[in-house]
Design a protein around this motif. Structure first.
Motif, PDB file in Angstrom:
ATOM      1  N   GLU A   1      17.832 -17.595 -16.127  1.00  0.00           N
ATOM      2  CA  GLU A   1      18.887 -18.583 -16.357  1.00  0.00           C
ATOM      3  C   GLU A   1      19.800 -18.125 -17.491  1.00  0.00           C
ATOM      4  O   GLU A   1      19.434 -17.279 -18.302  1.00  0.00           O
ATOM      5  N   ILE A   2      21.006 -18.734 -17.552  1.00  0.00           N
ATOM      6  CA  ILE A   2      21.905 -18.492 -18.673  1.00  0.00           C
ATOM      7  C   ILE A   2      21.306 -19.157 -19.915  1.00  0.00           C
ATOM      8  O   ILE A   2      20.776 -20.276 -19.853  1.00  0.00           O
ATOM      9  N   PHE A   3      21.361 -18.472 -21.042  1.00  0.00           N
ATOM     10  CA  PHE A   3      20.823 -19.023 -22.288  1.00  0.00           C
ATOM     11  C   PHE A   3      21.458 -20.379 -22.595  1.00  0.00           C
ATOM     12  O   PHE A   3      22.668 -20.556 -22.476  1.00  0.00           O
ATOM     13  N   ASN A   4      20.618 -21.323 -23.000  1.00  0.00           N
ATOM     14  CA  ASN A   4      21.082 -22.673 -23.326  1.00  0.00           C
ATOM     15  C   ASN A   4      20.269 -23.185 -24.507  1.00  0.00           C
ATOM     16  O   ASN A   4      19.066 -23.451 -24.384  1.00  0.00           O
ATOM     17  N   ARG A   5      20.913 -23.292 -25.666  1.00  0.00           N
ATOM     18  CA  ARG A   5      20.198 -23.711 -26.863  1.00  0.00           C
ATOM     19  C   ARG A   5      19.652 -25.117 -26.728  1.00  0.00           C
ATOM     20  O   ARG A   5      18.569 -25.428 -27.248  1.00  0.00           O
ATOM     21  N   GLN A   6      20.379 -25.990 -26.029  1.00  0.00           N
ATOM     22  CA  GLN A   6      19.919 -27.365 -25.883  1.00  0.00           C
ATOM     23  C   GLN A   6      18.598 -27.425 -25.130  1.00  0.00           C
ATOM     24  O   GLN A   6      17.699 -28.197 -25.494  1.00  0.00           O
ATOM     25  N   LYS A   7      18.450 -26.597 -24.102  1.00  0.00           N
ATOM     26  CA  LYS A   7      17.191 -26.577 -23.353  1.00  0.00           C
ATOM     27  C   LYS A   7      16.055 -26.040 -24.210  1.00  0.00           C
ATOM     28  O   LYS A   7      14.912 -26.502 -24.096  1.00  0.00           O
ATOM     29  N   ILE A   8      16.362 -25.076 -25.070  1.00  0.00           N
ATOM     30  CA  ILE A   8      15.340 -24.561 -25.989  1.00  0.00           C
ATOM     31  C   ILE A   8      14.874 -25.670 -26.917  1.00  0.00           C
ATOM     32  O   ILE A   8      13.675 -25.892 -27.130  1.00  0.00           O
ATOM     33  N   THR A   9      15.839 -26.408 -27.471  1.00  0.00           N
ATOM     34  CA  THR A   9      15.519 -27.501 -28.399  1.00  0.00           C
ATOM     35  C   THR A   9      14.723 -28.601 -27.701  1.00  0.00           C
ATOM     36  O   THR A   9      13.744 -29.123 -28.244  1.00  0.00           O
ATOM     37  N   GLU A  10      15.131 -28.955 -26.483  1.00  0.00           N
ATOM     38  CA  GLU A  10      14.424 -29.997 -25.745  1.00  0.00           C
ATOM     39  C   GLU A  10      12.996 -29.563 -25.415  1.00  0.00           C
ATOM     40  O   GLU A  10      12.070 -30.383 -25.402  1.00  0.00           O
ATOM     41  N   SER A  11      12.811 -28.279 -25.140  1.00  0.00           N
ATOM     42  CA  SER A  11      11.473 -27.774 -24.814  1.00  0.00           C
ATOM     43  C   SER A  11      10.547 -27.860 -26.018  1.00  0.00           C
ATOM     44  O   SER A  11       9.400 -28.315 -25.907  1.00  0.00           O
ATOM     45  N   THR A  12      11.023 -27.417 -27.178  1.00  0.00           N
ATOM     46  CA  THR A  12      10.188 -27.478 -28.377  1.00  0.00           C
ATOM     47  C   THR A  12       9.888 -28.929 -28.748  1.00  0.00           C
ATOM     48  O   THR A  12       8.777 -29.254 -29.172  1.00  0.00           O
ATOM     49  N   LYS A  13      10.875 -29.794 -28.577  1.00  0.00           N
ATOM     50  CA  LYS A  13      10.652 -31.211 -28.892  1.00  0.00           C
ATOM     51  C   LYS A  13       9.614 -31.812 -27.956  1.00  0.00           C
ATOM     52  O   LYS A  13       8.727 -32.562 -28.389  1.00  0.00           O
ATOM     53  N   ALA A  14       9.701 -31.495 -26.667  1.00  0.00           N
ATOM     54  CA  ALA A  14       8.753 -32.050 -25.696  1.00  0.00           C
ATOM     55  C   ALA A  14       7.336 -31.578 -25.995  1.00  0.00           C
ATOM     56  O   ALA A  14       6.368 -32.352 -25.893  1.00  0.00           O
ATOM     57  N   MET A  15       7.177 -30.303 -26.383  1.00  0.00           N
ATOM     58  CA  MET A  15       5.835 -29.800 -26.695  1.00  0.00           C
ATOM     59  C   MET A  15       5.299 -30.407 -27.989  1.00  0.00           C
ATOM     60  O   MET A  15       4.106 -30.717 -28.086  1.00  0.00           O
ATOM     61  N   ASN A  16       6.155 -30.576 -28.971  1.00  0.00           N
ATOM     62  CA  ASN A  16       5.714 -31.231 -30.209  1.00  0.00           C
ATOM     63  C   ASN A  16       5.289 -32.673 -29.940  1.00  0.00           C
ATOM     64  O   ASN A  16       4.302 -33.161 -30.506  1.00  0.00           O
ATOM     65  N   ASN A  17       6.038 -33.366 -29.069  1.00  0.00           N
ATOM     66  CA  ASN A  17       5.672 -34.740 -28.722  1.00  0.00           C
ATOM     67  C   ASN A  17       4.331 -34.787 -27.995  1.00  0.00           C
ATOM     68  O   ASN A  17       3.515 -35.684 -28.237  1.00  0.00           O
TER      69      ASN A  17
ATOM     70  N   SER B   1      33.983 -16.023 -33.503  1.00  0.00           N
ATOM     71  CA  SER B   1      33.661 -14.843 -32.699  1.00  0.00           C
ATOM     72  C   SER B   1      32.769 -15.314 -31.563  1.00  0.00           C
ATOM     73  O   SER B   1      31.682 -15.840 -31.800  1.00  0.00           O
ATOM     74  N   GLU B   2      33.239 -15.172 -30.335  1.00  0.00           N
ATOM     75  CA  GLU B   2      32.495 -15.702 -29.192  1.00  0.00           C
ATOM     76  C   GLU B   2      31.281 -14.842 -28.839  1.00  0.00           C
ATOM     77  O   GLU B   2      30.194 -15.365 -28.598  1.00  0.00           O
ATOM     78  N   GLY B   3      31.471 -13.534 -28.787  1.00  0.00           N
ATOM     79  CA  GLY B   3      30.377 -12.661 -28.388  1.00  0.00           C
ATOM     80  C   GLY B   3      30.143 -12.705 -26.888  1.00  0.00           C
ATOM     81  O   GLY B   3      30.774 -13.484 -26.160  1.00  0.00           O
ATOM     82  N   PRO B   4      29.195 -11.899 -26.386  1.00  0.00           N
ATOM     83  CA  PRO B   4      28.924 -11.855 -24.944  1.00  0.00           C
ATOM     84  C   PRO B   4      28.013 -12.997 -24.496  1.00  0.00           C
ATOM     85  O   PRO B   4      27.340 -13.638 -25.312  1.00  0.00           O
ATOM     86  N   LYS B   5      27.969 -13.227 -23.191  1.00  0.00           N
ATOM     87  CA  LYS B   5      27.097 -14.245 -22.612  1.00  0.00           C
ATOM     88  C   LYS B   5      25.722 -13.627 -22.328  1.00  0.00           C
ATOM     89  O   LYS B   5      25.619 -12.528 -21.798  1.00  0.00           O
ATOM     90  N   TYR B   6      24.664 -14.344 -22.685  1.00  0.00           N
ATOM     91  CA  TYR B   6      23.298 -13.858 -22.555  1.00  0.00           C
ATOM     92  C   TYR B   6      22.545 -14.597 -21.448  1.00  0.00           C
ATOM     93  O   TYR B   6      22.791 -15.783 -21.182  1.00  0.00           O
ATOM     94  N   LYS B   7      21.607 -13.853 -20.827  1.00  0.00           N
ATOM     95  CA  LYS B   7      20.677 -14.428 -19.864  1.00  0.00           C
ATOM     96  C   LYS B   7      19.268 -14.390 -20.443  1.00  0.00           C
ATOM     97  O   LYS B   7      18.965 -13.605 -21.337  1.00  0.00           O
ATOM     98  N   VAL B   8      18.407 -15.224 -19.916  1.00  0.00           N
ATOM     99  CA  VAL B   8      17.005 -15.272 -20.352  1.00  0.00           C
ATOM    100  C   VAL B   8      16.201 -14.293 -19.508  1.00  0.00           C
ATOM    101  O   VAL B   8      16.147 -14.406 -18.269  1.00  0.00           O
ATOM    102  N   SER B   9      15.598 -13.298 -20.168  1.00  0.00           N
ATOM    103  CA  SER B   9      14.833 -12.272 -19.440  1.00  0.00           C
ATOM    104  C   SER B   9      13.368 -12.651 -19.263  1.00  0.00           C
ATOM    105  O   SER B   9      12.721 -12.193 -18.324  1.00  0.00           O
ATOM    106  N   ASP B  10      12.823 -13.479 -20.135  1.00  0.00           N
ATOM    107  CA  ASP B  10      11.418 -13.853 -20.013  1.00  0.00           C
ATOM    108  C   ASP B  10      11.144 -15.070 -20.894  1.00  0.00           C
ATOM    109  O   ASP B  10      11.823 -15.298 -21.895  1.00  0.00           O
TER     110      ASP B  10
END
Length: 782
Positions: free
Chosen positions: A297-313, A263-272
């Motif tokens: 921006e268009i939601f991107n899980r990879q960017k979310i993951t990279e952001s959390t990883k960078a802050m943890n580092n 199930s693809e679902g709709p495309k999401y944008k980042v509101s904040d």
């Protein structure tokens, strides 16, 4: 018979045995054991709950039987009483005398025996039928995981003399079940072929014989499902889901069909995008800069993951080894937007208690520890640990390095560093060769041990047997001559150049020397070097009718004579240099750079008074995970001082596999044409390449994996463009005179040593140039 049925029968027999040998209490005067073949009587006595002088009862009899059964040594135990003598009769389990495999091709027999050993099925041990049945199923599972659904495993146990057995595994591997069709149901935005192209698993194609990508594997299917999910979620489909997956196989077990319902679902944008939690440990502005996803921006899980990883580092750099940064979404399904709050929990600050190292059989502990930037009893620093791992990798002593940071039991603010290394062969015997129509095959021989006796010192002996160059050199480098990391190198050499046998100028040189160099690290990536080399060079075989006039005139000035056929010169050369090396890897760098500035000057008062300056800069840029761009530039300038002439044999020369590929070694630059009396003689019958005092080199190279070699870091293919030339002192550097070439190169770090092949084509060669299209280099490691 099932395991449960066997257990019930065993209990029944045990109860019957206990009842059959019920006895009246008595005081044990002696204990006799019968039926032992391999087991020592003392072993039985150790497990018995009674001894001579004890009162034997029915309960103790039952306990003794259970205790002996639990040892696993016996398949039958009986206890009887005979005139206050305790008589124990046992029947030992057989031992394993031999284990054989037949029909196994995909798994080596030694590997299979290792897996049997892990569960206790090994020659000399007690035979356990339950373990044998378990391993029979496990081996079959291994074949199923490789797509061999028709594989069968049968075991045969043959009794031998002295209560032993021989075990035989008869394996029929069968055929591999291949993927016939992959179907995706529910995709509307992207085509099925675009989605399937992301997968490891593929239907049978003309390259499947090499990639084996049409062989079904549950592990690969799981990875492909995650790849499919990432594909959608990295493109905005926050609610994407895989509803079900069906895998079916035909009755003949030859073809596999895979169906995925999505199930693809709709495309999401980042509101904040916001930060929350404990923001006192690291400045909030720094954490904000590490967030890669932005509002609208268009939601991107990879960017979310990279952001959390960078802050943890970043938190890890300040000692927060167990920090936790979570991206908490607030989803608006009506507007198809999502707001993300990065909640920061630094946790407790910890320090490193100790560093434990394992896997280094040859390399000494101190060699590994001196590369570490993280210290024991110091605050945990993720960047220092990563740099330490990088430094270990750059030594080239290890094929794999893994660092874990387990918490110290019973504490909340301590961790240990568990360093596990896998050593590689650091010695090499290198053979090199080049092939050209003019010169034929040129060979070289080099013996190097980069980790001499596990000390980290580098020892090298080189012999070059080419018709042009003959080199005999012995060198040694101590990278940690002092605990602070000052390196010391010293070498002794003899280099003979026989230019008269090829299309160079007619002369021979023989140089012998000894020298040393120090390298002093300024920072983690910068080092300053200096050294001295004493050199004696003899020039001979100068012939007035064949050699360039300038060469003869040079020896005339050294000897104070005319028509000299040779000369001998002594020099003491002082060298100084600076290096900045930020490459992430020595062999296959993907990012970083290398910058070198070197200068050398001969001391006044001896026969040679000259100086030489070189500058090199290489930059590596990772374009994608598979593509790396390298840009290299190099310039050089040399001259004499004090009224002395510049020694012609110190000229720059270009051409060959290490400079401008596609041109023969040292064949680029000023040339004395046959019959040119301004530099040669009228009787000269061949062109002579003179070299120059100015040098300009440029290389652009794109590195990539070798096609059809998936997930293999031992191969590297490159496409390159080279440019370069050398110039005389009287010439100005003109870009229009550069020689260019382009081609392909491949490097394979094989178990037998490195193998490098280069095919290059010059595309603006001059009539006087000498070209060399094919070159290779191969080696043997030990």
């Amino acid at each position: 018979m099932t395991l449960r049925s066997k257990l019930a029968l065993f209990i029944s027999l045990l109860l019957l045995s206990i009842a059959a040998f019920a006895m009246e209490p008595f005081v044990i005067k002696d204990i006799k054991i019968e039926g032992l073949q391999r087991t020592e009587p003392g072993t039985v006595f150790n497990y018995l709950p009674v001894q001579v002088g004890d009162t034997m009862t029915e309960d103790k009899s039952s306990e003794a039987i259970k205790s002996l059964y639990r040892t696993g040594f016996f398949k039958d135990v009986r206890i009887e009483a005979d005139q206050n003598i305790l008589l124990i009769t046992v029947q030992e389990r057989p031992s394993i005398a031999d284990i054989q495999f037949a029909g196994n091709k995909m798994f080596q027999t030694d590997k299979l025996k290792e897996s049997l050993k892990s569960v206790g099925l090994v020659e000399g041990q007690i035979y356990d039928k339950t373990k044998l049945e378990f391993m029979e199923q496990e081996i079959k599972k291994q074949y199923l995981s490789l797509g061999k659904y028709t594989a069968s495993v049968k075991t045969t146990t043959s009794p031998l003399e002295r209560n032993r057995v021989a075990i035989r595994f008869d394996i029929e591997e069968g055929i591999i079940s291949r993927i016939k069709e992959i179907n995706i149901v529910g995709n509307q935005v992207y085509q099925k072929l675009d989605l399937i192209s992301q997968f490891q698993l593929q239907t049978t194609n003309w390259l499947s014989w090499w990639f084996k990508d049409d062989q079904y594997s549950k592990q690969k299917l799981t990875a492909d499902l995650e790849t499919l999910k990432s594909f959608y979620m990295n493109r905005g489909y926050l609610e994407f889901s895989i509803d079900s997956t069906q895998v079916s196989i035909t009755p003949d077990k030859e073809d596999v069909f895979i169906t995925m319902n999505i199930s693809e679902g709709p495309k999401y944008k980042v509101s904040d995008v916001k930060l929350a939690g404990d923001l006192l440990q690291v400045p909030e502005s720094e954490l904000q800069n590490l967030i890669k996803i932005k509002k609208d921006e268009i939601f991107n899980r990879q960017k979310i993951t990279e952001s959390t990883k960078a802050m943890n580092n970043r938190l890890g750099n300040d000692g927060f080894a167990f920090s936790n940064v979570n991206a908490i979404p607030e989803i608006n399904k009506e507007e198809h937007t999502a707001a993300f709050t990065f909640f920061v929990d630094p946790g407790r600050k910890v320090y490193v208690r100790r560093i434990d190292i394992e896997g280094n059989q040859r390399t000494r502990d101190e060699v590994i520890r001196r590369e570490f930037r993280q210290v024991e009893s110091g605050w945990y620093a993720a960047d220092k640990i990563e740099r330490s791992k990088e430094r270990l990798k750059r030594t080239q002593f290890f094929s794999d390095t893994n660092i874990e940071t387990p918490a110290v039991p019973g504490t909340t603010d301590q961790v240990d560093l568990k360093v596990k290394v896998t050593e590689r062969n650091t010695g090499s015997i290198m053979f090199g060769a080049g092939l050209s129509s003019q010169e034929g095959v040129i060979g070289s021989f080099n013996v190097t041990q980069a980790n001499f006796l596990g000390t980290g010192d580098r020892v090298s002996a080189q012999v070059n047997t080419g018709r042009i160059n003959r080199t005999y050199a012995l060198s040694m480098t101590q990278p940690f001559f002092t605990p602070e990391g000052v390196a010391l190198s010293y070498d002794i050499y003899r280099r003979d150049v026989n230019a008269s046998k090829v299309t160079f100028a007619t002369y021979d040189t023989s140089s012998m020397g000894v020298g040393f160099r120090f390298s002093v690290p300024f920072t983690e990536k910068n080092a300053f070097s200096y050294g001295l080399t004493y050199d004696n060079t003899e020039v001979d075989n100068l012939t007035r009718d064949l050699s360039p006039i300038r060469y003869i005139n040079y020896c005339n000035s050294v000897k104070g004579a005319s028509n000299a056929t040779g000369c001998s010169m002594n020099s003491l050369i002082a060298s100084v240099g600076w290096t900045e090396d930020s490459r992430d890897d020595i062999l296959f760098p993907k990012k970083g750079g290398l910058r070198r500035v070197n200068g050398e000057v001969s001391t006044p008062g001896l026969d040679i008074q000259m100086y030489k300056l070189t500058f090199q800069e290489s930059v590596y840029k990772e374009i994608t995970n598979d593509l790396t761009l390298m840009v290299n530039g190099q310039v050089g300038y040399a001259n004499s001082y004090g009224g002395k002439e510049f020694p012609f044999f110190k000229n720059f020369y270009l051409g060959g596999v290490n400079s401008v590929r596609g041109y023969r070694l040292s064949s680029i630059g000023p040339v004395c044409l046959a019959g040119d009396t301004s530099c040669g003689t009228t009787t000269q019958t061949r062109n002579m390449f003179l070299g120059g005092t100015k040098q300009l080199v440029g290389n652009i190279e794109l590195f990539m994996p070798v096609p059809f070699m998936k997930n293999n870091n031992q191969f590297r293919l490159s496409a390159f463009i080279d440019a370069g030339n050398v110039y005389e002192e009287s010439e100005s550097i003109r870009l229009s005179s550069l020689r260019y070439s382009a081609g392909l190169g491949v490097l394979w770090v094989s178990p037998f040593g490195p193998l490098k092949i280069v095919v290059a084509q010059p595309f603006n060669e001059k009539p006087t140039d000498r070209t060399e299209v094919f070159q290779f280099q191969m080696g043997q490691q030990f």
